[in-house]
Design a protein around this motif. Structure first.
Motif, PDB file in Angstrom:
ATOM      1  N   GLY A  34      33.050  78.083   9.169  1.00 42.24           N
ATOM      2  CA  GLY A  34      34.112  77.204   8.686  1.00 42.24           C
ATOM      3  C   GLY A  34      33.853  76.362   7.465  1.00 42.24           C
ATOM      4  N   LEU A  35      32.844  76.708   6.661  1.00 41.24           N
ATOM      5  CA  LEU A  35      32.580  75.956   5.442  1.00 41.24           C
ATOM      6  C   LEU A  35      32.750  76.845   4.214  1.00 41.24           C
ATOM      7  N   LEU A  36      33.045  76.202   3.098  1.00 34.01           N
ATOM      8  CA  LEU A  36      33.051  76.845   1.792  1.00 34.01           C
ATOM      9  C   LEU A  36      31.988  76.182   0.927  1.00 34.01           C
ATOM     10  N   ALA A  37      31.310  76.966   0.117  1.00 37.21           N
ATOM     11  CA  ALA A  37      30.392  76.424  -0.886  1.00 37.21           C
ATOM     12  C   ALA A  37      30.907  76.834  -2.256  1.00 37.21           C
ATOM     13  N   VAL A  38      30.956  75.900  -3.178  1.00 32.02           N
ATOM     14  CA  VAL A  38      31.484  76.140  -4.521  1.00 32.02           C
ATOM     15  C   VAL A  38      30.446  75.711  -5.543  1.00 32.02           C
ATOM     16  N   SER A  39      30.071  76.619  -6.441  1.00 26.15           N
ATOM     17  CA  SER A  39      29.162  76.248  -7.520  1.00 26.15           C
ATOM     18  C   SER A  39      29.974  75.742  -8.702  1.00 26.15           C
ATOM     19  N   CYS A  40      29.467  74.698  -9.340  1.00 25.41           N
ATOM     20  CA  CYS A  40      30.204  74.001 -10.392  1.00 25.41           C
ATOM     21  C   CYS A  40      29.420  73.990 -11.698  1.00 25.41           C
ATOM     22  N   SER A  41      30.142  73.750 -12.779  1.00 28.23           N
ATOM     23  CA  SER A  41      29.510  73.777 -14.093  1.00 28.23           C
ATOM     24  C   SER A  41      28.633  72.560 -14.360  1.00 28.23           C
ATOM     25  N   ASP A  42      28.680  71.542 -13.481  1.00 26.41           N
ATOM     26  CA  ASP A  42      27.784  70.397 -13.639  1.00 26.41           C
ATOM     27  C   ASP A  42      26.487  70.587 -12.857  1.00 26.41           C
ATOM     28  N   PHE A  43      26.216  71.848 -12.463  1.00 26.38           N
ATOM     29  CA  PHE A  43      24.985  72.275 -11.790  1.00 26.38           C
ATOM     30  C   PHE A  43      24.918  71.860 -10.324  1.00 26.38           C
ATOM     31  N   ALA A  44      26.030  71.360  -9.756  1.00 25.42           N
ATOM     32  CA  ALA A  44      26.073  70.961  -8.351  1.00 25.42           C
ATOM     33  C   ALA A  44      26.757  72.039  -7.521  1.00 25.42           C
ATOM     34  N   VAL A  45      26.452  72.047  -6.216  1.00 23.10           N
ATOM     35  CA  VAL A  45      27.153  72.887  -5.251  1.00 23.10           C
ATOM     36  C   VAL A  45      27.923  71.960  -4.318  1.00 23.10           C
ATOM     37  N   HIS A  46      29.242  72.147  -4.259  1.00 23.16           N
ATOM     38  CA  HIS A  46      30.070  71.339  -3.371  1.00 23.16           C
ATOM     39  C   HIS A  46      30.309  72.090  -2.070  1.00 23.16           C
ATOM     40  N   VAL A  47      30.257  71.370  -0.964  1.00 20.94           N
ATOM     41  CA  VAL A  47      30.495  71.938   0.358  1.00 20.94           C
ATOM     42  C   VAL A  47      31.817  71.394   0.887  1.00 20.94           C
ATOM     43  N   HIS A  48      32.737  72.325   1.269  1.00 23.78           N
ATOM     44  CA  HIS A  48      34.080  71.957   1.713  1.00 23.78           C
ATOM     45  C   HIS A  48      34.368  72.505   3.104  1.00 23.78           C
ATOM     46  N   ASP A  49      35.267  71.836   3.815  1.00 24.32           N
ATOM     47  CA  ASP A  49      35.866  72.410   5.007  1.00 24.32           C
ATOM     48  C   ASP A  49      36.844  73.487   4.561  1.00 24.32           C
ATOM     49  N   LYS A  50      36.767  74.691   5.139  1.00 22.64           N
ATOM     50  CA  LYS A  50      37.568  75.801   4.627  1.00 22.64           C
ATOM     51  C   LYS A  50      39.053  75.660   4.957  1.00 22.64           C
ATOM     52  N   ASP A  51      39.398  74.867   5.986  1.00 22.58           N
ATOM     53  CA  ASP A  51      40.797  74.723   6.377  1.00 22.58           C
ATOM     54  C   ASP A  51      41.497  73.586   5.659  1.00 22.58           C
ATOM     55  N   THR A  52      40.787  72.472   5.437  1.00 26.09           N
ATOM     56  CA  THR A  52      41.401  71.308   4.787  1.00 26.09           C
ATOM     57  C   THR A  52      41.003  71.186   3.320  1.00 26.09           C
ATOM     58  N   LEU A  53      39.938  71.882   2.915  1.00 25.70           N
ATOM     59  CA  LEU A  53      39.319  71.782   1.585  1.00 25.70           C
ATOM     60  C   LEU A  53      38.716  70.412   1.311  1.00 25.70           C
ATOM     61  N   ASP A  54      38.615  69.566   2.343  1.00 23.29           N
ATOM     62  CA  ASP A  54      37.943  68.280   2.159  1.00 23.29           C
ATOM     63  C   ASP A  54      36.487  68.521   1.776  1.00 23.29           C
ATOM     64  N   GLN A  55      36.007  67.772   0.776  1.00 22.03           N
ATOM     65  CA  GLN A  55      34.610  67.907   0.394  1.00 22.03           C
ATOM     66  C   GLN A  55      33.744  67.129   1.371  1.00 22.03           C
ATOM     67  N   LEU A  56      32.782  67.819   1.963  1.00 22.82           N
ATOM     68  CA  LEU A  56      31.929  67.231   2.990  1.00 22.82           C
ATOM     69  C   LEU A  56      30.577  66.786   2.441  1.00 22.82           C
ATOM     70  N   GLY A  57      30.226  67.280   1.281  1.00 25.10           N
ATOM     71  CA  GLY A  57      28.945  66.908   0.696  1.00 25.10           C
ATOM     72  C   GLY A  57      28.664  67.749  -0.532  1.00 25.10           C
ATOM     73  N   GLU A  58      27.494  67.571  -1.106  1.00 28.03           N
ATOM     74  CA  GLU A  58      27.096  68.371  -2.254  1.00 28.03           C
ATOM     75  C   GLU A  58      25.584  68.544  -2.267  1.00 28.03           C
ATOM     76  N   CYS A  59      25.156  69.609  -2.905  1.00 29.56           N
ATOM     77  CA  CYS A  59      23.735  69.903  -3.076  1.00 29.56           C
ATOM     78  C   CYS A  59      23.409  69.820  -4.560  1.00 29.56           C
ATOM     79  N   ARG A  60      22.510  68.930  -4.912  1.00 24.05           N
ATOM     80  CA  ARG A  60      22.099  68.780  -6.310  1.00 24.05           C
ATOM     81  C   ARG A  60      20.600  68.970  -6.414  1.00 24.05           C
ATOM     82  N   GLY A  61      20.178  69.831  -7.329  1.00 19.38           N
ATOM     83  CA  GLY A  61      18.760  70.061  -7.497  1.00 19.38           C
ATOM     84  C   GLY A  61      18.450  70.986  -8.650  1.00 19.38           C
ATOM     85  N   HIS A  62      19.485  71.607  -9.207  1.00 16.37           N
ATOM     86  CA  HIS A  62      19.310  72.472 -10.373  1.00 16.37           C
ATOM     87  C   HIS A  62      19.585  71.677 -11.648  1.00 16.37           C
ATOM     88  N   ASP A  63      18.935  72.068 -12.745  1.00 20.42           N
ATOM     89  CA  ASP A  63      19.163  71.371 -14.005  1.00 20.42           C
ATOM     90  C   ASP A  63      19.642  72.306 -15.114  1.00 20.42           C
TER      91      ASP A  63
END
Length: 383
Positions: A34-63
């Protein structure tokens, strides 16, 4: 069973989501629970609920720019991201703000522009950018041994940026790769050494951008080029005298006339829909309109147009078979969920939110015909 075209006719926007800071949405992956992961151009990965699209968190570690995201199948709480910074990182999405749980690297000169995880969740493969003007590499790791270093390297099959690697959905040893050198290669990794593992090489006659396994037994391979060419090959014919090519076009944009008698401006990608036994290809207009097409031996056929959603180029999509829903993301920073009978409960103005930083996103020029491999062979002939 309801036909694919009928299913797609019912799609409408059910949810919208935008990050607080405008950013391109480059790739999207679906987790089975039930989660979505989205890679973004600001080098972050956003984690969303797949049904509501609410952002639940993000993963930052790439530069440096990301080259994709993929969830583990057997450990759905684990997510991998690859980057041009020369790392593939593993994240525990149950605590996405923490440091990565795993990190995989190869030679310091390697910059990754593609990666994937095998269907058995045991093998990672990354494709590098061109190194030293003539070399590019496929590098492999065993994910069960993150501290053990590289498992192996293939170095002879491509001579330019390896733009995508895709493991077979069912065969853990089957791998496809494509490159700006125009070549699409298929490997059987169980054979070991690169020369023996290389099963087939197909030429896209252009800069190959993406590949997609398709067909009833995933024996077919779709390739989309950077100049909007489309090629569909049947690898089931490898041991026969029959041609591999099912359909080929050097420019697929005009194959499907739209209501305005024009064609799509670009192709987003392809996806094999297992339940419908159809190959879905998504194309778009620069205005943000999307066009869903079926691809077969006759070419492309329009199934449904989706309007009123995005305001600029769409970069990624996925089909959620369980929900019969479509997820799309693009350069307008919007993540959209399209569902049958959906109502846009998070409506917002359909406007572009491109940021200055996003507009400066790294974009490599792609060679279309003067491939490095040909140049290298020419030099050798002259020596």
């Amino acid at each position: 069973m309801e036909g694919l075209e009928e299913k797609l006719k019912g799609l409408s926007i059910a949810r919208r989501s935008r990050p607080e800071e405008p950013t391109y949405l480059l790739d999207v992956a679906l987790q089975s629970t039930g989660l979505l992961a989205v890679s973004c151009s600001d080098f972050a990965v956003h984690v969303h609920d797949k049904d509501t699209l609410d952002q639940l968190g993000e993963c930052r570690g790439h530069d440096k720019p990301l080259c994709g995201v993929v969830f583990s199948r057997r450990s759905p709480g684990f997510l991998y991201s690859g980057s041009a910074d020369g790392t593939v990182k593993g994240w525990d999405v149950r605590c996405p703000a923490t440091e990565p749980a795993q990190m995989f690297k190869s030679d310091p000169s390697h910059s990754y522009c593609s990666f994937d995880l095998s269907c058995s969740d045991t093998l990672l493969c990354a494709g590098t950018e061109q190194v030293n003007d003539e070399d590019s590499f496929l590098v492999f790791w065993d994910v069960r041994k993150p501290g053990a270093g590289l498992l192996g390297v293939y170095s002879e099959s491509h001579s330019d940026d390896i733009t995508q690697v895709r493991f077979h959905p069912r065969d853990k040893d089957r791998l496809a790769s494509c490159s700006t050198d125009g070549l699409v290669n298929v490997f059987d990794l169980s054979r070991g050494a690169e020369e023996e593992a290389l099963l087939a090489t197909c030429n896209s006659d252009s800069s190959a951008g993406s590949v997609c396994w398709s067909g009833a037994d995933y024996t077919q391979l779709l390739c989309l080029s950077h100049d909007e060419g489309l090629h569909l090959w049947d690898l089931g014919q490898l041991d026969t005298e029959e041609p591999l090519t099912i359909f080929s076009s050097s420019d697929a944009r005009g194959l499907t006339p739209l209501a305005d008698r024009g064609g799509v401006d670009y192709l987003v990608g392809g996806s094999w829909l297992e339940d419908a036994q159809k190959l879905l290809v998504v194309g778009g207009k620069n205005s943000g309109d999307l066009h869903l097409m079926e691809c077969d031996n006759r070419g492309l056929h329009l199934l449904r147009s989706l309007k009123g959603g995005h305001a600029s180029t769409v970069r990624c999509f996925l089909w959620d078979a369980a929900e019969e829903a479509l997820v799309t993301g693009g350069e307008d920073a919007q993540l959209l969920l399209w569902k049958p009978g959906g109502e846009d409960l998070a409506s917002a103005k359909r406007e572009s939110k491109k940021s200055e930083s996003a507009l400066k996103l790294k974009s490599r020029p792609h060679k279309k015909h003067g491939y490095q491999r040909e140049k290298k062979e020419a030099r050798q002939d002259n020596e």
